[in-house]
Write a protein that holds these residues in place. Structure first.
Motif, short mmCIF file in Angstrom:
data_model
loop_
_atom_site.label_atom_id
_atom_site.label_comp_id
_atom_site.label_asym_id
_atom_site.label_seq_id
_atom_site.Cartn_x
_atom_site.Cartn_y
_atom_site.Cartn_z
N GLY A 1 0.83 -1.21 0.00
CA GLY A 1 0.00 0.00 0.00
C GLY A 1 0.86 1.25 0.00
O GLY A 1 0.64 2.17 -0.79
N ALA A 2 1.87 1.26 0.89
CA ALA A 2 2.74 2.43 0.98
C ALA A 2 3.48 2.67 -0.33
O ALA A 2 3.56 3.79 -0.82
CB ALA A 2 3.74 2.24 2.12
N TYR A 3 4.00 1.59 -0.94
CA TYR A 3 4.75 1.74 -2.19
C TYR A 3 3.84 2.21 -3.33
O TYR A 3 4.24 3.06 -4.14
CB TYR A 3 5.46 0.44 -2.58
CG TYR A 3 6.89 0.40 -2.09
CD1 TYR A 3 7.89 1.06 -2.80
CD2 TYR A 3 7.23 -0.26 -0.94
CE1 TYR A 3 9.20 1.05 -2.37
CE2 TYR A 3 8.55 -0.28 -0.48
CZ TYR A 3 9.53 0.37 -1.20
OH TYR A 3 10.82 0.36 -0.77
N LEU A 4 2.60 1.64 -3.40
CA LEU A 4 1.69 2.07 -4.46
C LEU A 4 1.40 3.56 -4.32
O LEU A 4 1.44 4.32 -5.29
CB LEU A 4 0.38 1.27 -4.39
CG LEU A 4 0.41 -0.16 -4.91
CD1 LEU A 4 -0.94 -0.84 -4.68
CD2 LEU A 4 0.75 -0.18 -6.40
N LEU B 1 4.29 10.18 -9.41
CA LEU B 1 3.87 10.43 -10.79
C LEU B 1 2.99 11.67 -10.88
O LEU B 1 3.12 12.46 -11.81
CB LEU B 1 3.09 9.22 -11.34
CG LEU B 1 3.88 7.94 -11.60
CD1 LEU B 1 2.97 6.86 -12.15
CD2 LEU B 1 5.03 8.20 -12.57
N THR B 2 2.06 11.83 -9.92
CA THR B 2 1.09 12.92 -10.00
C THR B 2 1.51 14.12 -9.18
O THR B 2 0.89 15.18 -9.28
CB THR B 2 -0.29 12.46 -9.47
OG1 THR B 2 -0.11 12.02 -8.10
CG2 THR B 2 -0.84 11.32 -10.28
N ASP B 3 2.55 13.94 -8.35
CA ASP B 3 3.04 15.02 -7.49
C ASP B 3 1.97 15.47 -6.49
O ASP B 3 1.87 16.62 -6.14
CB ASP B 3 3.49 16.21 -8.35
CG ASP B 3 4.60 16.98 -7.66
OD1 ASP B 3 5.21 16.41 -6.73
OD2 ASP B 3 4.83 18.14 -8.03
N ASN B 4 1.13 14.53 -6.08
CA ASN B 4 0.03 14.89 -5.19
C ASN B 4 -0.31 13.70 -4.30
O ASN B 4 -0.71 12.64 -4.78
CB ASN B 4 -1.18 15.28 -6.05
CG ASN B 4 -2.30 15.83 -5.21
OD1 ASN B 4 -2.51 15.39 -4.06
ND2 ASN B 4 -3.02 16.79 -5.75
N LEU B 5 -0.13 13.85 -3.00
CA LEU B 5 -0.34 12.75 -2.07
C LEU B 5 -1.79 12.29 -2.06
O LEU B 5 -2.08 11.09 -1.99
CB LEU B 5 0.08 13.16 -0.65
CG LEU B 5 -0.11 12.11 0.44
CD1 LEU B 5 0.75 10.88 0.19
CD2 LEU B 5 0.20 12.68 1.82
N LEU B 6 -2.72 13.24 -2.20
CA LEU B 6 -4.14 12.89 -2.17
C LEU B 6 -4.47 11.94 -3.33
O LEU B 6 -5.10 10.90 -3.16
CB LEU B 6 -4.99 14.15 -2.25
CG LEU B 6 -6.48 13.90 -2.07
CD1 LEU B 6 -6.76 13.40 -0.66
CD2 LEU B 6 -7.27 15.17 -2.35
N TRP B 7 -4.01 12.30 -4.54
CA TRP B 7 -4.21 11.42 -5.69
C TRP B 7 -3.51 10.09 -5.46
O TRP B 7 -4.04 9.04 -5.80
CB TRP B 7 -3.67 12.06 -6.98
CG TRP B 7 -4.65 12.99 -7.61
CD1 TRP B 7 -4.49 14.33 -7.80
CD2 TRP B 7 -5.95 12.67 -8.11
NE1 TRP B 7 -5.60 14.86 -8.39
CE2 TRP B 7 -6.52 13.86 -8.59
CE3 TRP B 7 -6.69 11.49 -8.19
CZ2 TRP B 7 -7.79 13.92 -9.16
CZ3 TRP B 7 -7.96 11.54 -8.76
CH2 TRP B 7 -8.50 12.73 -9.23
N GLY B 8 -2.33 10.18 -4.89
CA GLY B 8 -1.57 8.96 -4.63
C GLY B 8 -2.40 7.98 -3.84
O GLY B 8 -2.52 6.80 -4.20
N ILE B 9 -3.02 8.46 -2.77
CA ILE B 9 -3.80 7.56 -1.92
C ILE B 9 -5.10 7.15 -2.61
O ILE B 9 -5.47 5.97 -2.62
CB ILE B 9 -4.07 8.23 -0.56
CG1 ILE B 9 -2.74 8.37 0.22
CG2 ILE B 9 -5.08 7.44 0.26
CD1 ILE B 9 -2.85 9.04 1.55
N LEU C 1 -6.54 0.16 -6.62
CA LEU C 1 -5.51 -0.73 -7.16
C LEU C 1 -5.24 -1.86 -6.17
O LEU C 1 -5.13 -3.04 -6.54
CB LEU C 1 -4.23 0.09 -7.35
CG LEU C 1 -3.37 -0.18 -8.58
CD1 LEU C 1 -4.22 -0.06 -9.83
CD2 LEU C 1 -2.21 0.80 -8.64
N LEU C 2 -5.18 -1.50 -4.91
CA LEU C 2 -4.90 -2.47 -3.86
C LEU C 2 -6.09 -3.42 -3.68
O LEU C 2 -5.92 -4.62 -3.46
CB LEU C 2 -4.60 -1.74 -2.56
CG LEU C 2 -3.90 -2.56 -1.48
CD1 LEU C 2 -2.58 -3.08 -1.99
CD2 LEU C 2 -3.68 -1.70 -0.24
#
Lengths: 402, 289
Positions: free
Chosen positions: B48-51, B58-66, B72-73
Motif C-alpha cells: 500500500g505504501a509503495y503504491l 507520478l502525480t506530485d500529489n499525495l491525495l491522488w496517490g492515496i 488498485l490495492l
C-alpha cells in the motif's frame, strides 16, 4: 532410534541447500592435489551480506565495490583468479551461526567477507576465532569485533562505534553546546555510540541533561520529543539508522524542535539524508567518510562505481572497496600464497590503503586508523566541514593483541 | 513536570493508539472474522505504501496517490483471494500460514524488482505539514492529528458497517456459521472475497497514511505483523471494539512507559498482554468459539 532421529532433523531444505553447496565446492576445488591448489587454483572469497530487507542496499553496495576492486586488478591477484561465493545473510542473527559454520566447513574459503549487522558480526568473529579463516568485516561496527573478540585473522575495513562517536563529543563542545540530550536506540551499537560520545563530551566539561534510550527498532518518537522540548537543551545527540533516522529527523522538524535545538549524529548516510528531504538540512554528523571529500581517489571511485553499477557510491561501497584492496595488498606481498597464513596476515596488517576516505592503516587489533570528519547536510549532500579528529585509533578494550 | 506535559503525553498515547488500530484493523477483519491467518498482513501494509508513493511521485500529489492506490490495492486483494486464499477455507491454519508466508517472500522480492533498495520519502503537502503550538515550547505536528482523525473515521466506519448494515450482518453470520449462511442462499464466496480485499485495503491504507511520516524502504513491514497480532489478541479476536480498546491501551502504555521506564518499555506491552490473557484467555471482548 538414532537413525530415525537424525533423518528427522535433516529437513528437505537443508538437504537441497547442502547438495547445491557441495556440488559448487566440488566444481571449484576440482581434483588438484593440495599443494598445487595453493598457488594456481582460484582464491575463494565467501561474501556474507544482506540482499533483502532494510539493509539490502548496504549489502549490495559493499559487494559491488569489492568485486569492482578485484576486477580493476584484472580479476585476480598474483596470477591467481578470484572466485566469489555469495550468500544472503538475511539479517537473521539467530540463524547466522549455524549457516556460517556450514559454509566454512563446506567451502574452504581463503577469505570471508561480511557482514553488515553487528550482532551477526560478533557471531562471525567467534566462528572465525575457532576456524582460523581470515575474516574481513566491511561494516559491522560493534567495538567487540576488534576488541574482546579480536584475533590475528580478523580484520575490519569500516569503523568501530567508539571511533565514529568519540570525536562528536569534541565537536559539540567546539560548537558551544553545553547542555545536551542523548537519545538513541537501546541496543548494542546505540549504547556503544552513546557511551563513546559521553566519554569525550563530559571529559571536555559538557553536561548531559538527559539520557534517553528508546526501544529498538521502534520509530515512534513523539513522546520523547515532548520531553526534549520541556528540557530545552542546546543540542541533541542521536544514533538511529534507516527508517528510524528518517522518522526522527522528520518528526524533529515537524514538532518545530529544529528551530531552537541543534541536531547531531554519527551515521547520517546520503540515502537517509535524501529520503528525509529538507528535514535533514543543517544536521551535523561525524563519520570516516563524506561523499563530497575532495581527493582524486574519491572522485575516480565515485564515477567508476556509478558507471559500473548505476548507483551512487556511499560509505558502505567505500568499505567494500577497501576490503578488496586489503586482500590484494596482502596477497601481492606473499606472491599469491595463501598456505602460510601467518605471512599473509602480517602482510595485510602492514597494508597502507589509499582509500576514497583518505589514507588508512591498521591498528594492532586490525581496526582502521583513520581521520573522522565533521559533515553537515547542505542541499541534501553531506559536505565536509573539517577533520573532527585526526588518525583516530580505537582503544580496542579487552583485545589480547595489544 | 507541569500538568501540560502529562496532557500532551496523553495526546501522544491516544494518537499512537489510533495508529495501532488502523494498522491492526485489516487483520481484525481477515483473521478475526474470516478466520484466515494472513502472515502477509505487513506485506500489504508495505505494498500500500509503495503504491501510494509511486502514484504520488507520478502525480506530485499525495491525495491522488492515496485515492488511486486504494482501488488498485482492492484489485490486488481480490485477485489474490480468487487465485490463492479461496482454496484454503476448508484447510487448516497451517496451510494458510504456509501460503501467506510464501506471499511475504514473493511480495518483498517484487518490491525490490519494481522499486529497488533505496529509501524514498515524500514531502507532506502544505496545509498538513505544519505544527500547532500547544504551549510556549511544545508544538504538535498537524499531520499526526490528521492521521488520528482519519483513523477515528475508519474505526467508526467499520463499526457502523459491521454492526448496523445488512452486509455487516452477513459478515457476522458468516463468521459464526458459514454453512448455515450458504443454506440460506447467500453467496458466501463472494462475501469472503469482498471481506478479504477490504482487509488488504485497510492494511495498505495504514501504510499509505504512515509512510509520509517516514519513507518507503525494503523491510518497512517487519514489525507490523507482530504489533497487529498483539492488538487483536489483547482485544479479543473478532471484536472491533476490543481491537480499538486494546490499541488505545497499548498506545498510552507505550508512551508513558517509554518516557518514565525506558529500560523496560518494550516489555510493558507484552506484560500487559500476558496479564490480560491470564485473566481472560479470549481477550478483552473476545468470545470462546
Amino acid at each position: 532410534m538414532t537413525i530415525k532421529s537424525s533423518i528427522k532433523g535433516f529437513d528437505r531444505r537443508t538437504l537441497i541447500k547442502g547438495s547445491a553447496l557441495s556440488v559448487a565446492s566440488l566444481a571449484i576445488t576440482g581434483g588438484y592435489p593440495s599443494i598445487l591448489r595453493a598457488t594456481t587454483t582460484p582464491i575463494k572469497i565467501g561474501i556474507f551480506l544482506p540482499y533483502t530487507g532494510t539493509y539490502a542496499k548496504l549489502g549490495s553496495n559493499i559487494k559491488d565495490a569489492l568485486i569492482l576492486k578485484i576486477e580493476e586488478n584484472g580479476g585476480g591477484v598474483s596470477g591467481r583468479k578470484v572466485e566469489f561465493v555469495n550468500i544472503d545473510s538475511e539479517m537473521n542473527v539467530s540463524k547466522s551461526t549455524e549457516r556460517i559454520n556450514k559454509l566454512i566447513l563446506r567451502d574452504k574459503f581463503d577469505f570471508l567477507v561480511g557482514p553488515v549487522h553487528s550482532g551477526i558480526g560478533m557471531n562471525m568473529a567467534r566462528i572465525a576465532r575457532k576456524s582460523g579463516t581470515i575474516l574481513i568485516v566491511p561494516n559491522a561496527g560493534a567495538n567487540e569485533i576488534t576488541g574482546k573478540f579480536c584475533a590475528p585473522n580478523i580484520f575490519r575495513t569500516s569503523f568501530s562505534s567508539w571511533q565514529t562517536a568519540y570525536p562528536a563529543g569534541k565537536v559539540l563542545l567546539e560548537d558551544g553546546m553545553k547542555r545536551v540530550v542523548l537519545i538513541y536506540w537501546n541496543y548494542a551499537f546505540g549504547k556503544q555510540t552513546a557511551d563513546a560520545f559521553r566519554e569525550s563530551f563530559e571529559k571536555g566539561g559538557g553536561r548531559i541533561i538527559a539520557d534517553i534510550p528508546t526501544p529498538f527498532p521502534k520509530s515512534e518518537f513523539q513522546s520523547f520529543f515532548t520531553k526534549i522540548a520541556a528540557l530545552e537543551p542546546d543540542a541533541v545527540f542521536t544514533f538511529y539508522s534507516g527508517g528510524g533516522a528518517i522518522q526522527f529527523m522528520k518528526d524533529f522538524k515537524r514538532a518545530g524542535l529544529n528551530r531552537r535545538i541543534k541536531l547531531y549524529s554519527t551515521f547520517l548516510t546520503e540515502g537517509t539524508a535524501k529520503a528525509a528531504g529538507d528535514a535533514s538540512e543543517g544536521i551535523r554528523s561525524t563519520l570516516h567518510y563524506a561523499t563530497t571529500l575532495k581527493n582524486s581517489m574519491n572522485e575516480r571511485f565515485k564515477s567508476v562505481f556509478l558507471k559500473k553499477t548505476g548507483q551512487e557510491a556511499d560509505v558502505f561501497a567505500v568499505q567494500g572497496y577497501d576490503a578488496g584492496e586489503l586482500i590484494i595488498q596482502g596477497l601481492k606481498r606473499t606472491g599469491g600464497d595463501t598456505v602460510s597464513q601467518k605471512r599473509l596476515i602480517e602482510a595485510m596488517e602492514s597494508s597502507k590503503i589509499q582509500s576514497p576516505r583518505g589514507e588508512i592503516t591498521f591498528s594492532k587489533a586490525h581496526n582502521p586508523i583513520q581521520d573522522i570528519y565533521l559533515r553537515e547536510v547542505i542541499n541534501g549532500e553531506n559536505e565536509m566541514i573539517k577533520i573532527a579528529m585526526e588518525k583516530v585509533n580505537d582503544p580496542a578494550l579487552g583485545c589480547e593483541l595489544i | 513536570m507541569e500538568l501540560s506535559f502529562y496532557l500532551i503525553q496523553l495526546l501522544n498515547g491516544i494518537q499512537l493508539g489510533f495508529l495501532l488500530f488502523l494498522i491492526a484493523s485489516g487483520m481484525t477483519l481477515v483473521f478475526g472474522i474470516m478466520g484466515i491467518i494472513n502472515l502477509a498482513h505487513g506485506s500489504f501494509y508495505m505494498v500500500g505504501a509503495y503504491l501510494a508513493y509511486w502514484v504520488t511521485s507520478l502525480t506530485d500529489n499525495l491525495l491522488w496517490g492515496i485515492l488511486l492506490a486504494l482501488p488498485l490495492l482492492f484489485l490486488i486483494g481480490f485477485l489474490i483471494e480468487k487465485l490463492a486464499i479461496s482454496f484454503l477455507y476448508h484447510r487448516d491454519h497451517l496451510s494458510q500460514v504456509l501460503l501467506t508466508y510464501g506471499l511475504i517472500l514473493i511480495l518483498s522480492s517484487l518490491q525490490i524488482i519494481f522499486w529497488g533498495k533505496e529509501f524514498h520519502g515524500i514531502d507532506i503537502p502544505s496545509p498538513l505539514n505544519g505544527s500547532i503550538a500547544l504551549t510556549d515550547h511544545q508544538n504538535y505536528p498537524v499531520y499526526r492529528l490528521f492521521i488520528s482523525f482519519i483513523c477515528g473515521l475508519t474505526a467508526f466506519g467499520m463499526y457502523f458497517v459491521i454492526q448496523k448494515t445488512r452486509l455487516g450482518m452477513k459478515i457476522r453470520a458468516g463468521s459464526s456459521n458459514r454453512e448455515m449462511l450458504r443454506i440460506l442462499g447467500i453467496d458466501v464466496n463472494k462475501l469472503y472475497s469482498i471481506v478479504f480485499s477490504v482487509g488488504i485495503v485497510l492494511a495498505g491504507f495504514a501504510g499509505m497514511l504512515v509512510f509520509p511520516l517516514n519513507a518507503v524502504y525494503p523491510g518497512m513491514e517487519e514489525n507490523i505483523l507482530i504489533m497487529s497480532f498483539v492488538v487483536i489478541t489483547l482485544g479479543g479476536i473478532g471484536s472491533i471494539r476490543g481491537a480499538f480498546l486494546s490499541a488505545m491501551m497499548i498506545g498510552i502504555l507505550e508512551t508513558f512507559g517509554g518516557v518514565f521506564f525506558p529500560e523496560i518499555s518494550s516489555f510493558l506491552v507484552f506484560g500487559l498482554m500476558a496479564l490480560v490473557l491470564m485473566w481472560r484467555p479470549q481477550g478483552l471482548f473476545g468470545q470462546f468459539r
